[in-house]
Motif scaffolding. Structure first.
Motif, PDB file in Angstrom:
ATOM      1  N   ARG A 425       8.397 -44.213 -19.477  1.00  0.00           N
ATOM      2  CA  ARG A 425       7.513 -45.282 -19.958  1.00  0.00           C
ATOM      3  C   ARG A 425       6.112 -45.103 -19.391  1.00  0.00           C
ATOM      4  NH1 ARG A 425      10.212 -49.204 -22.647  1.00  0.00           N
ATOM      5  NH2 ARG A 425      12.485 -49.164 -22.432  1.00  0.00           N
ATOM      6  N   ARG A 426       5.147 -45.568 -20.149  1.00  0.00           N
ATOM      7  CA  ARG A 426       3.755 -45.447 -19.726  1.00  0.00           C
ATOM      8  C   ARG A 426       3.497 -46.165 -18.407  1.00  0.00           C
ATOM      9  NH1 ARG A 426      -1.728 -45.868 -23.280  1.00  0.00           N
ATOM     10  NH2 ARG A 426      -3.189 -45.872 -21.533  1.00  0.00           N
ATOM     11  N   ASP A 427       4.137 -47.326 -18.205  1.00  0.00           N
ATOM     12  CA  ASP A 427       3.911 -48.102 -16.981  1.00  0.00           C
ATOM     13  C   ASP A 427       5.181 -48.879 -16.678  1.00  0.00           C
ATOM     14  OD1 ASP A 427       3.130 -49.669 -14.888  1.00  0.00           O
ATOM     15  OD2 ASP A 427       1.466 -50.648 -15.930  1.00  0.00           O
ATOM     16  N   TYR A 428       5.897 -48.446 -15.625  1.00  0.00           N
ATOM     17  CA  TYR A 428       7.180 -49.081 -15.318  1.00  0.00           C
ATOM     18  C   TYR A 428       7.008 -50.500 -14.779  1.00  0.00           C
ATOM     19  CZ  TYR A 428       9.759 -44.767 -16.127  1.00  0.00           C
ATOM     20  OH  TYR A 428      10.347 -43.671 -16.715  1.00  0.00           O
ATOM     21  N   ALA A 429       5.796 -50.867 -14.368  1.00  0.00           N
ATOM     22  CA  ALA A 429       5.567 -52.243 -13.915  1.00  0.00           C
ATOM     23  C   ALA A 429       5.573 -53.228 -15.067  1.00  0.00           C
ATOM     24  CB  ALA A 429       4.240 -52.333 -13.156  1.00  0.00           C
TER      25      ALA A 429
END
Length: 522
Positions: A425-429
């Motif tokens: 994913r681009r941003d796991y947050a």
């Protein structure tokens, strides 16, 4: 003594490092040379018009001094490349000088070959003739290319088990092999090979040039590995055990205490890099300069695929919150000045996303890029030796792939001694962050001994990571069949490595469809 820069300027470096050159000077082989090709032959780094060939003269490969039983004198090594295995149609020939300075290894770079073709090659030293190797050139850049078949492998601790997987890899129908690191282990922590004996000169941790040379000689003396090298061209990089467990840039790893002192660590690094170059089919561009070695590079295969080989060790900042073990919390993971690639390599990687026209972008990567939570509870238990410890770089790379509309990004990874499939994913947050790529992590050739199909740790990983779609801890390699429509990934495993003779099977297969990030089980 001439410096490396002076040698490059004068042109004499070609003969010094055995890259192959037309020269009237010849150096005779010793009259009693024995079997000089005990470590086999190899090829690699294929382009559309050539390859690099490799061999090392070593009649006594485990001689304790690390010189392979050779004298101090240089030896002229001749090579031939032919259309056929009987060498009735030779298309290229030349010679290279094997010197004591580089362990009597040679790396002739052959140019002027036809694209997208199989060739055969061999070496001669004195009256001795090497085994015949087979290699293949790449298609012309951006030319229509229908199919690519390759395998990737990593982590082959000699003491942990037999290299049986390579017997089966040799029998595959492949164009290329990619090795993602831990080709050797600097220490022999376990002797799990039944009936094997560890020579006394290999009992201690490798910290100098002779020690690393012996580790490579031990590995390359294995017939299954030799045969796999002789069958296909290889792309090779390193991880940590080619030098020191969990090393990070200018910081040493977890090895011998005295070699953690900066001057001795730099000397150790230079020795490890030189031994790697001496034993791999690498080009002159990869010749180390002391404790530095250029390992990030690209190779294209027509309009179908581009391999971007990464280096996640040399330029990284030290691991966050410890030496890379799993931690809870650790806000330092998010620091924007932390890097696993270094700024120059990161920019080079991102720029490649903008310029490549290949259908599939393949990152040859050492440590897991996907978030790997080891705790199925509400908290995150993450290791910091992998990309989980370098959040800014991961977000930059995966964000750039999205911004440059890279539809087919696949990351191939080693290190873990386990087979994984994970969406990236681009941003796991951000739980709603889109899937932008797929990571296939391949298990070890032998490290970890026999392994198991599934473990409690594997069940925890699957429970804690919804983006992880598969787990397996057997030994083996990964086979990939690629065309413009689909990436097919087969996890090839053996049931045991503690003794020889294991059969091979496909444990699971996954596919990625063109233009659709994320893997599905076949």
């Amino acid at each position: 003594m001439l410096s490396r820069r002076q040698l490059l300027r004068t042109g004499s470096v070609a003969a010094l490092v055995g890259v192959g050159a037309a020269s009237s000077a010849r150096f005779a082989a010793p009259r009693r040379l024995g079997e000089p090709f005990s470590l086999g032959v190899a090829s690699g780094e294929p382009t559309s018009d050539g390859v690099v060939l490799w061999t090392r003269l070593a009649p006594d490969p485990l001689a304790p001094d690390g010189y392979g039983g050779m004298t101090v004198d240089p030896v002229t090594v001749d090579y031939e490349v032919a259309d056929d295995e009987l060498f009735t149609k030779v298309v290229a020939r030349g010679s290279a000088v094997a010197t004591r300075a580089l362990g009597h290894s040679v790396h002739p770079e052959v140019f002027g070959l036809a694209p997208d073709r199989w060739y055969h090659y061999r070496f001669r030293a004195g009256s001795a003739i090497s085994p015949v190797g087979r290699t293949r050139t790449a298609p012309l850049p951006n030319s229509p290319t229908q199919r690519l078949r390759f395998a990737f492998a990593s982590c082959q601790s000699w003491s942990s088990g037999y290299y049986t997987a390579y017997e089966h890899l040799r029998a595959e129908d492949l164009d290329l092999v990619v090795h993602l690191g831990d080709y050797i282990y600097e220490s022999s922590w376990v002797l799990a090979r039944r009936g094997a004996h560890m020579p006394p000169q290999l009992a201690d941790e490798a910290v100098d040039l002779s020690g690393y040379r012996l580790r490579y000689a031990q590995a390359k003396a294995e017939v299954p590995l030799q045969n796999a090298h002789a069958a296909f061209p290889w792309l090779v990089t390193l991880d940590d055990h080619e030098l020191d467990n969990n090393w990070a840039g200018e910081r040493p790893g977890l090895g011998v205490d005295v070699y953690r002192l900066p001057p001795l660590y730099r000397r150790r690094k230079a020795a490890a890099f030189q031994a790697m170059y001496e034993h791999q089919p690498m080009r002159l561009a990869q010749l180390p300069a002391g404790p530095s070695m250029h390992l990030h590079r690209r190779y294209s295969f027509g309009d179908l695929a581009e391999f971007t080989m990464l280096d996640t060790r040399q330029y990284r900042t030290p691991q966050a919150c410890g030496d890379g073990s799993a931690v809870i919390g650790c806000a330092d993971r998010f620091a924007t000045d932390r890097t696993i690639l270094g700024a120059a390599q990161r920019d080079w990687l991102v720029n490649g996303f903008a310029t490549s026209q290949a259908r599939w972008q393949i990152l040859g990567n050492q440590v897991a890029m996907a978030q790997s939570d080891y705790d199925p509870g509400p908290g995150l238990l993450l290791g910091t030796d992998a990309w989980d410890g370098y959040i800014a770089d991961r977000n930059t790379v995966l964000g750039a792939a999205t911004d440059h509309a890279v539809d087919n990004l696949v990351v191939i990874t080693g290190d873990r001694h386990e087979n994984y499939v994970a969406d990236l994913r681009r941003d796991y947050a951000d739980p709603e962050s889109p899937v932008v790529a797929t990571e296939f992590t391949g298990t070890s050739i032998s490290t970890g001994s026999d392994g198991a199909d599934i473990t409690d740790a594997g069940r925890s990983l699957l429970a804690a990571n919804p983006d992880m779609k598969f787990y397996n801890r057997q030994r083996g390699y990964v086979r990939v069949d690629l065309d413009h429509r689909q990436w097919r990934n087969d996890f090839r495993v053996v049931p045991y490595v503690s003794r020889p003779g294991a059969p091979i099977s496909t444990r699971a297969s996954f596919v990625v469809e063109d233009g659709t990030p994320g893997a599905v089980q076949a």
